[in-house]
Structure formats: structure tokens, C-alpha cells
Design an enzyme around this catalytic site. Structure first.
Site, PDB file in Angstrom:
ATOM      1  N   GLY A  49       0.815  -1.217   0.000  1.00 42.16           N
ATOM      2  CA  GLY A  49       0.000   0.000   0.000  1.00 42.16           C
ATOM      3  C   GLY A  49       0.842   1.257   0.000  1.00 42.16           C
ATOM      4  O   GLY A  49       0.557   2.213  -0.729  1.00 42.16           O
ATOM      5  N   CYS A  50       1.885   1.278   0.808  1.00 42.87           N
ATOM      6  CA  CYS A  50       2.737   2.459   0.901  1.00 42.87           C
ATOM      7  C   CYS A  50       3.513   2.680  -0.392  1.00 42.87           C
ATOM      8  O   CYS A  50       3.744   3.820  -0.798  1.00 42.87           O
ATOM      9  CB  CYS A  50       3.668   2.351   2.102  1.00 42.87           C
TER      10      CYS A  50
END
Length: 161
Positions: A49-50
Site C-alpha cells: 500500500g505504501c
């Protein structure tokens, strides 16, 4: 668990900070005085996600810059991990290390989280836009990694579609 963090809102003064970047240099919010700054908090470099979120900022950097915005990413990661992340993903904006969470806490991005039935303290994925005078123009908390930059661009009036 602690109480929920105090969140920033439009018109609040952006809390000052000085943090090491991926190269160990100190970067301060004051370095960007007179510029609009997008400060985004993310939980951990090199996670799916990051990485998606960082790459979305990377891919929007030119248009954000053309509109007068600078981008700073802040996570609890050590500078060495940030350096690897920036290199692996060709990130050209500053990634800052907030290992003691003090800046995240001051900005309302550290607090109680719930995941899979477990409650714990951690980084709350958040984005705060600071105007050239150092005031909060926009604050978004508990944002999603995927699609967040596109939504932010719409909220800032950069995408009219």
C-alpha cells in the site's frame, strides 16, 4: 489504549518539525516557508500500500509542482530503509524518518488503530496540506493508499474531470 489524537483542521498552524531524510540530512517544515506543502504520513516503506501511494505521488509530482505544491513523505522508518525505498521506486521527493512518532503524534497521525480485531497504536495514513503561510489548508485522516492521490488532486482542484 490512549485517546484518539488531536487532529489538525483548516486554519490550524502546522506544527514545526525537523527530521532526518533518507540521506541523514535534517529537513524542517520551515525550509518550505512560502510554499504549499503536501505532508503525507505512511506506515512503512516498501509495503504494497505504501509503495502504491508513494508511486502515485511520484507520478503526480510534476503536476503538483506546477500547481505550487511540494511533497514530503513521513514514516517511522529509519533513514537507511527510506533510502532503499526511494532508490527502488525512483522517488525524488523527500522521505523523512519519524522513528519516535513525535511528529506524527503532533500532526494527529499517530494513535489507536484496529486491524483484524486487534487494537494497537500505530501510524494513521494521513495527508495534510499546508499553505504558504504555514496554516493547514486541508487535512485528511484514515485515507486509503490506492486512489488517495487522485482524490487529493480533485480536492485541490487540480483535476477537473
Amino acid at each position: 489504549m490512549s485517546d484518539q489524537p488531536t487532529r489538525l483542521g483548516p486554519g490550524d498552524a502546522a506544527p514545526a518539525f525537523s527530521l532526518p531524510d533518507a540521506d541523514g540530512n535534517t529537513v524542517s517544515l520551515a525550509d518550505f516557508s512560502g510554499s504549499a506543502v503536501v505532508v503525507y504520513f505512511y506506515p512503512a516503506a516498501s509495503t504494497p500500500g505504501c509503495t502504491k501511494q508513494a508511486c502515485d505521488f511520484r507520478d503526480s509530482l510534476e503536476s503538483l509542482g506546477a500547481a505550487g505544491y511540494r511533497v514530503l513523505g513521513i514514516s517511522p522508518d529509519a533513514p537507511a530503509k527510506l533510502k532503499n525505498f526511494a532508490g527502488a521506486q525512483s522517488l525524488t521527493f523527500p522521505l523523512l524518518s519519524d522513528q519516535d512518532h513525535s511528529v506524527a503524534a503532533a500532526w494527529g497521525a499517530w494513535g489507536e488503530k484496529k486491524n483484524y480485531g486487534r487494537t494497537y497504536e500505530g501510524l494513521i495514513r494521513s495527508t495534510v496540506v499546508v499553505d504558504p503561510d504555514g496554516k493547514v489548508a486541508l487535512a485528511q485522516y484514515n485515507v486509503r493508499a490506492t486512489g488517495h492521490v487522485a482524490k487529493l488532486r480533485r480536492d485541490l482542484g487540480l483535476d477537473t474531470a
